[in-house]
Design an enzyme around this catalytic site. Sequence first.
Site, PDB file in Angstrom:
ATOM      1  N   SER A   1     -29.693 -28.080 -15.203  1.00 19.07           N
ATOM      2  CA  SER A   1     -31.016 -28.698 -15.847  1.00 19.07           C
ATOM      3  C   SER A   1     -30.637 -30.120 -16.253  1.00 19.07           C
ATOM      4  O   SER A   1     -29.551 -30.498 -16.952  1.00 19.07           O
ATOM      5  CB  SER A   1     -31.563 -27.941 -16.826  1.00 19.07           C
TER       6      SER A   1
ATOM      7  N   LYS B   1     -42.638 -18.079  -9.988  1.00 21.50           N
ATOM      8  CA  LYS B   1     -43.970 -18.265  -8.958  1.00 21.50           C
ATOM      9  C   LYS B   1     -44.534 -19.620  -9.291  1.00 21.50           C
ATOM     10  O   LYS B   1     -44.360 -20.304 -10.186  1.00 21.50           O
ATOM     11  CB  LYS B   1     -44.992 -17.141  -9.469  1.00 21.50           C
TER      12      LYS B   1
END
Length: 314
Positions: free
Chosen positions: A42, A96
């Site tokens: 990240s 999602k």
Amino acid sequence: MTASSDTNALAIAIVGVGKIARDQHIPALARDPRFQLAATASRSGGVQGVETFETLGALLAARPDIPAVSLCMPPVPRFAAAREAIAAGRHVMLEKPPGASLAEVFRLEALARQAGVTLFASWHSRAAAGVAPAREWLAGRRPKRIRIDWKEDVRKWHPGQAWIWEPGGLGVFDPGINALSILTEICPVPLHLTASTLTFPENRATPIAADLTFTDGDGLDATAGFDWRQEGGDIWQMEIDTDAGQLRLLDGGARLFIDGQETTLDDTGEYPTLYRQFGQLIAEGRSDVDAAPLIHVADAFMLGRHLRGDPFHD
């Protein structure tokens, strides 16, 4: 504690340590003996006590011992990351929505099958406590009317997240797809969209509100309203009238009412349930890539009547 200390736990890496990873994924993994959070990739910081890499490529090269990755970045860059991880022989869990387009999702499904790895397109709202009991109750009943209301304050839940207003960010369908994931899971008859009205802030590329109409081709009245301008409390509810009673799901599927009576539910948590499913899929050598909720979103854009609304400022 950020990871299981069980030596038999499966090493997993999180890619994209943002709000959803910190709020949901990392706590779920910390409580799951099946997994050990072994690394992160990240640009926005890592997890204390866990090895952090700036890019997924660096992580994959340095840690061939990590067989699974959970991709928590926004949908637009997710395809490239998933493809890279699959090519490296890693099992992949997708936040999602599973992609910024349907073609991406179907391509990843084929790539995972060819590589012999697990691909899990996760839908966290399907793991809400009331969803499985709702599906069981609806089985064998005939829906006559469906009404969905999914309304929240975007400033509360997505503060400063500019990507959701860009093409591929989905706008109000980012939460709205949660409702669609429940609908496609529990509805005993197949539905398709017949009309949609999408309201776009004049300074944004994705909608802030949407009204949808569905049909089963046999007279079912089914509608949904999504809105990111909600004030005075979130509304995440679904009401289904059938030929043998009424079902209501409230609080995003966390509460279930049958004919007005609330049902007692066993709630183990959405994300712990997702990671249990991911572990089972890996153990069984299977994938789960259901694009049905994203198909409804794509159809909403294809059939949508576009309205221009007031500008939105975060």
